[in-house]
Design a protein around this motif. Structure first.
Motif, mmCIF file in Angstrom:
data_model
loop_
_atom_site.group_PDB
_atom_site.id
_atom_site.type_symbol
_atom_site.label_atom_id
_atom_site.label_comp_id
_atom_site.label_asym_id
_atom_site.label_seq_id
_atom_site.Cartn_x
_atom_site.Cartn_y
_atom_site.Cartn_z
ATOM 1 N N UNK A 65 0.858 -1.193 0.000
ATOM 2 C CA UNK A 65 0.000 0.000 0.000
ATOM 3 C C UNK A 65 0.889 1.236 0.000
ATOM 4 N N UNK A 66 0.984 1.889 -1.144
ATOM 5 C CA UNK A 66 1.873 3.040 -1.260
ATOM 6 C C UNK A 66 1.425 4.190 -0.368
ATOM 7 N N UNK A 67 0.130 4.500 -0.365
ATOM 8 C CA UNK A 67 -0.365 5.594 0.466
ATOM 9 C C UNK A 67 -0.167 5.298 1.947
ATOM 10 N N UNK A 68 -0.394 4.032 2.363
ATOM 11 C CA UNK A 68 -0.170 3.674 3.762
ATOM 12 C C UNK A 68 1.281 3.800 4.154
ATOM 13 N N UNK A 69 2.201 3.426 3.253
ATOM 14 C CA UNK A 69 3.627 3.578 3.547
ATOM 15 C C UNK A 69 4.017 5.042 3.702
ATOM 16 N N UNK A 70 3.421 5.927 2.893
ATOM 17 C CA UNK A 70 3.711 7.361 3.017
ATOM 18 C C UNK A 70 3.226 7.887 4.366
ATOM 19 N N UNK A 151 12.705 4.618 7.629
ATOM 20 C CA UNK A 151 12.334 5.545 6.554
ATOM 21 C C UNK A 151 13.009 5.161 5.244
ATOM 22 N N UNK A 152 14.273 4.789 5.328
ATOM 23 C CA UNK A 152 14.978 4.349 4.121
ATOM 24 C C UNK A 152 14.367 3.057 3.575
ATOM 25 N N UNK A 153 13.977 2.156 4.473
ATOM 26 C CA UNK A 153 13.337 0.908 4.039
ATOM 27 C C UNK A 153 12.021 1.195 3.329
ATOM 28 N N UNK A 154 11.243 2.149 3.847
ATOM 29 C CA UNK A 154 9.980 2.517 3.200
ATOM 30 C C UNK A 154 10.241 3.080 1.810
ATOM 31 N N UNK A 155 11.263 3.913 1.686
ATOM 32 C CA UNK A 155 11.583 4.455 0.369
ATOM 33 C C UNK A 155 11.959 3.377 -0.631
ATOM 34 N N UNK A 156 12.748 2.409 -0.197
ATOM 35 C CA UNK A 156 13.114 1.310 -1.093
ATOM 36 C C UNK A 156 11.891 0.468 -1.460
ATOM 37 N N UNK A 157 11.006 0.234 -0.478
ATOM 38 C CA UNK A 157 9.802 -0.549 -0.754
ATOM 39 C C UNK A 157 8.906 0.151 -1.760
#
Length: 830
Positions: A65-70, A151-157
């Protein structure tokens, strides 16, 4: 000496007796305050650690879920700032501890007498407290490092998700099977059932709330449309009565007729959704459907408005692109159809996601949409929108035609090979991003035209200001430049977020970037903050105007009443102005967050340079600063500096560039302009006087000469009437009566032209009036007359040719007589 030592011992004894109680009380108070602070920050870090654990689990759960990750990333960034705040809370206490330890000094070395017990106990308490604080700070730093890793992990995901969407390949065999049609029918039935059930419930139990929300949205829409037409009708409506509108008018109408109605429709749709939610009319799934439908309507409306504004099928004279009327209509239809297909596909994707539709239906729907968009692009490229003078139709330029065909073929090929996500992404960017970029480009062109000299004065607002205010052309040009900058900033603020959203970014990304831009971006050891820079600029402007106000008050109210000398008043006023501006600059730089120690480094470097022989460079540098601040002349002025006369082209901190009237560029050091006299013909304005000297012969009627010269001066169109021209009888010369014509010009740069015209007019008028202009006697030079033929080879050749011709004529005559049977007569001896 003995009594002094005794008094010192008594004082030390008294301090030793009274100090333990006071020191203990102070240490206890400080220790309690520090303990409370440590406990508070430990509690805060523990809470942040617990939240981080929860968010770390959510990252794994919402990996698709891109929006949830943001949203998770925004929470983590907020927690990272909170951890940093917890670490910075001990800054003042650590500074106090370090200062106290420095006051206590180093502990005694081995073999030296031990220090007093009170000192050793305080040193131990300070060391223990510092260790506790360092432990809390270390925990905050470790937590911050952990959060940054998440935060870096979320960006890579998120990057991986985006790549998967574009590169994932689907099998089209199942998607194009007959089963898809039955799935589509079931999907339509489920959607109809959901909407009808909600509508029946809303009409039965929420009718009043639904009616109120609808009426309020309609009222807001009416206010927006009616008010917008009344306020901005002339801006975004093309006037059919104007046969040849200017390019700026066409640009402005195209831009504003796209932007303002789109904003009005968007506000209406957003208010409708807001009021429906406010009155609890919407159900969960229906709210999602309504939001998607509102977005589709807004996009289709914007695309239609933009193409109509740029092509104007009904008003060819307002058309930005010079295409024919028939192709213009087809372009509007095809572009709108493409927007409808993409919008309808996005709406159905939201419906499919919400209702759990089978994957085959999603693939089939996207496949059909991308094929239609590709075909429309190719049809638009194959149009022949231009007509040649001979009546034949011409196609688009080659680069545009081939680009559209390539995009259409790429979209179709991507869909046929199963890359549905890539095909949908390209189609969406062609329609939506293309519309945004074209509208923004039209806005940038409008801003550039308004910023041109005389551009703003040609607009309706500029004409209104010129007619109803005291603004001059220069002020209108400056206002037009401000309006141009404001339009450019508005375009960036409005269209850049839209483009980012279209390219897969989430609103949370834009929010995070805006926060970083406002609070500061670290580049090495330098922090750039938009808020800080704006604050510094505002502080400097306030300081500048306060300085100018204080200058005026000091000069007009204090020194004027004190009858201070004019020169002293001017010196004091300038010194106060320089000091005030320098102080305002320092305060503004400090408010902007720039370290003033850098200025100290610059000053030190200048001092070192002076010591190494850079006196002339520094002198020119300071002189340049004085010239830029005092402005005794500016770029474009006509100045005379010694033997150099010309126009100022550039003023820098080291030298000034002057262009002479022979087009020679002279680079003059600034110190020469400061230390020597400089004449400026156009300092305050371009008004100036030019003189023409005229001499007449003795015996002439001087009054008549005076009247003629004055009449000639007054009749020239460039000569001002006030101050009026003047003719002066200057001298009784050796050979002539000397007069001088003095005329004033609005632009002294036209002096040579005026002097030339006046001299020609004087010669013509004196010739008609038989007035003699005497001249100095000249030496008579006798010229030597040459013979008719020069004695050279040419003369010899001519004489030889004449003799040969005479012989030939005599021979011809002899032959003629011989044929006639007669002899030639001998010449008469007489």
């Amino acid at each position: 000496m003995f009594f002094r030592l005794l008094r010192l011992v008594l004082i030390v004894a008294l301090v030793a007796v009274s100090a333990p109680s006071s020191f203990d009380a102070m240490a206890q108070a400080i220790g309690q305050g520090s303990a409370v602070l440590i406990a508070e920050q430990q509690k805060a870090i523990q809470d942040l650690t617990a939240k981080t654990d929860d968010l770390e689990k959510k990252v794994s759960q919402e990996a698709t879920d891109d929006a949830g990750l943001v949203d998770i990333r925004l929470q983590l960034e907020e927690m990272s700032r909170a951890a940093l705040t917890s670490a910075l809370a001990f800054r003042s206490r650590l500074s106090d501890i370090n200062n106290r330890v420095e006051v206590l000094g180093a502990p005694p070395a081995e073999g030296q007498p031990p220090e007093p017990e009170i000192v050793s106990s305080e040193r131990g308490a300070l060391a223990s407290e510092k260790a506790e604080i360092n432990a809390v700070i270390a925990g905050a730093q470790n937590l911050s490092i952990r959060i940054n890793g998440l935060i870096e992990k979320i960006g890579n995901t998120r990057s991986e998700l985006f790549r998967n969407v574009l590169t994932k390949r689907y099998e089209l065999s199942d998607a194009l099977s007959p089963q898809v049609f039955s799935d589509a029918q079931d999907e339509y039935a489920n959607l109809y059932k959901a909407v009808s059930s909600w509508l029946g419930f809303a009409l039965k139990f929420k009718f009043q709330a639904m009616l109120a929300a609808t009426l309020m949205a309609l009222a807001l829409a009416a206010v927006l449309f009616v008010g917008g037409r009344r306020l901005f009708g002339r801006i975004f409506e093309a006037d059919p009565s104007i046969e040849d509108p200017s390019y700026l008018s066409r640009l402005s109408v195209a831009f504003w007729s796209t932007l303002l109605p789109t904003l009005a429709v968007g506000a209406f749709l957003a208010s409708t959704v807001f009021f429906f939610n406010y009155y609890n009319v919407l159900r969960g799934d229906i709210g999602v459907f309504l939001n998607a439908l509102a977005a589709v309507i807004a996009v289709v409306f914007c695309v239609n408005r933009m193409t109509n504004a740029a092509l104007e099928p009904r008003l060819p004279n307002w058309r930005l692109i010079p295409v024919e009327t028939g192709p213009a209509r087809w372009l509007v239809r095809l572009t709108t159809a493409m927007a409808v297909v993409i919008g309808f596909n996005n709406f159905l994707s939201v419906v499919n996601d919400k209702m759990g539709s089978p994957l085959s239906l999603t693939i089939a729907r996207s496949f059909v949409a991308t094929i239609i968009v590709g075909v429309i692009l190719i049809l638009m490229a194959l149009l022949r929108p231009f007509k040649s003078p001979d009546g034949s139709w011409r196609p688009w330029p080659a680069w545009l035609r081939y680009t559209a065909i390539a995009l259409g073929l790429f979209t179709i090929a991507a869909a046929l090979f199963g890359y549905i996500g890539l095909a949908i992404f390209v189609s969406l960017q062609v329609v939506v991003t293309g519309t945004i970029l074209v509208t923004a480009y039209i806005g940038f062109l409008s801003a550039r035209e308004i910023g041109e000299e005389g551009g703003f004065a040609g607009t309706s607002i500029g004409r209104w200001l010129s007619a109803n205010s005291s603004y001059e052309d220069a002020a209108l040009d400056q206002l037009g430049l401000v309006v141009s900058i404001a339009i450019n900033v508005m375009i960036v603020l409005v269209f850049l977020p839209l483009i980012l959203l279209m390219w897969g970014f989430q609103p949370g990304d834009i929010q995070a970037w805006a926060y970083r831009l406002a609070t500061g971006i670290n580049i090495g050891s330098v922090t750039i903050s938009v808020t800080g820079i704006l604050t510094g600029i505002v502080v400097f402007i306030i300081g500048y105007f306060l300085t100018r106000w204080f200058q005026g008050w000091l000069d007009g109210s204090v020194m004027a009443r004190g009858k201070v000398d004019t020169g002293v008043r001017n010196s004091i006023r300038l010194a106060v102005g320089y000091a005030g501006v320098a102080l305002a600059a320092l305060v503004g730089v400090s408010a902007a967050g720039i370290d003033l120690s850098n200025l100290a480094l610059v000053a030190g470097a200048l001092s070192l340079g002076i010591g190494f022989g850079l006196q002339n460079v520094v002198s020119n540098f300071v002189s340049g600063l004085i010239l830029l601040a005092e402005r005794p002349f500016k770029v474009g002025d006509w100045i005379v500096a010694g033997d150099i006369s010309g126009t100022v082209k550039k003023i820098s901190v080291r030298a000034t560039e002057i262009e002479t009237f022979q087009r020679q560029s002279v680079i003059l050091p600034n110190s020469n302009l400061i230390n020597n006299a400089v004449g400026n013909w156009t300092h305050r304005n371009k008004l100036g006087r030019v003189d023409v000297k005229v001499g007449v012969a003795y015996g002439s009627d001087v009054k008549q000469v005076h009247d003629i010269l004055l009449e000639i001066a007054r009749s020239h169109p460039l000569v001002l009437k006030n101050p009026e021209p003047f003719v002066l009888f200057t001298n009784f010369g050796l050979a002539a009566l000397e007069f001088e014509i003095r005329v004033f010009l609005a632009d002294v740069l036209n002096g040579a032209i005026v002097q030339n015209d006046i001299r020609f007019a004087v010669l013509d008028r004196f010739d008609r009036e038989h007035i003699e202009i005497p001249s100095q006697p000249r030496a008579v030079v006798e010229t030597q007359k040459h013979e008719a033929w020069p004695i050279d080879d040419d003369k010899i050749e001519v004489e030889f040719a004449a003799q040969e011709q005479a012989k030939a004529e005599a021979a011809a005559e002899a032959q003629r007589l011989a044929k006639a049977g007669r002899k030639a007569r001998k010449p008469d001896p007489n």
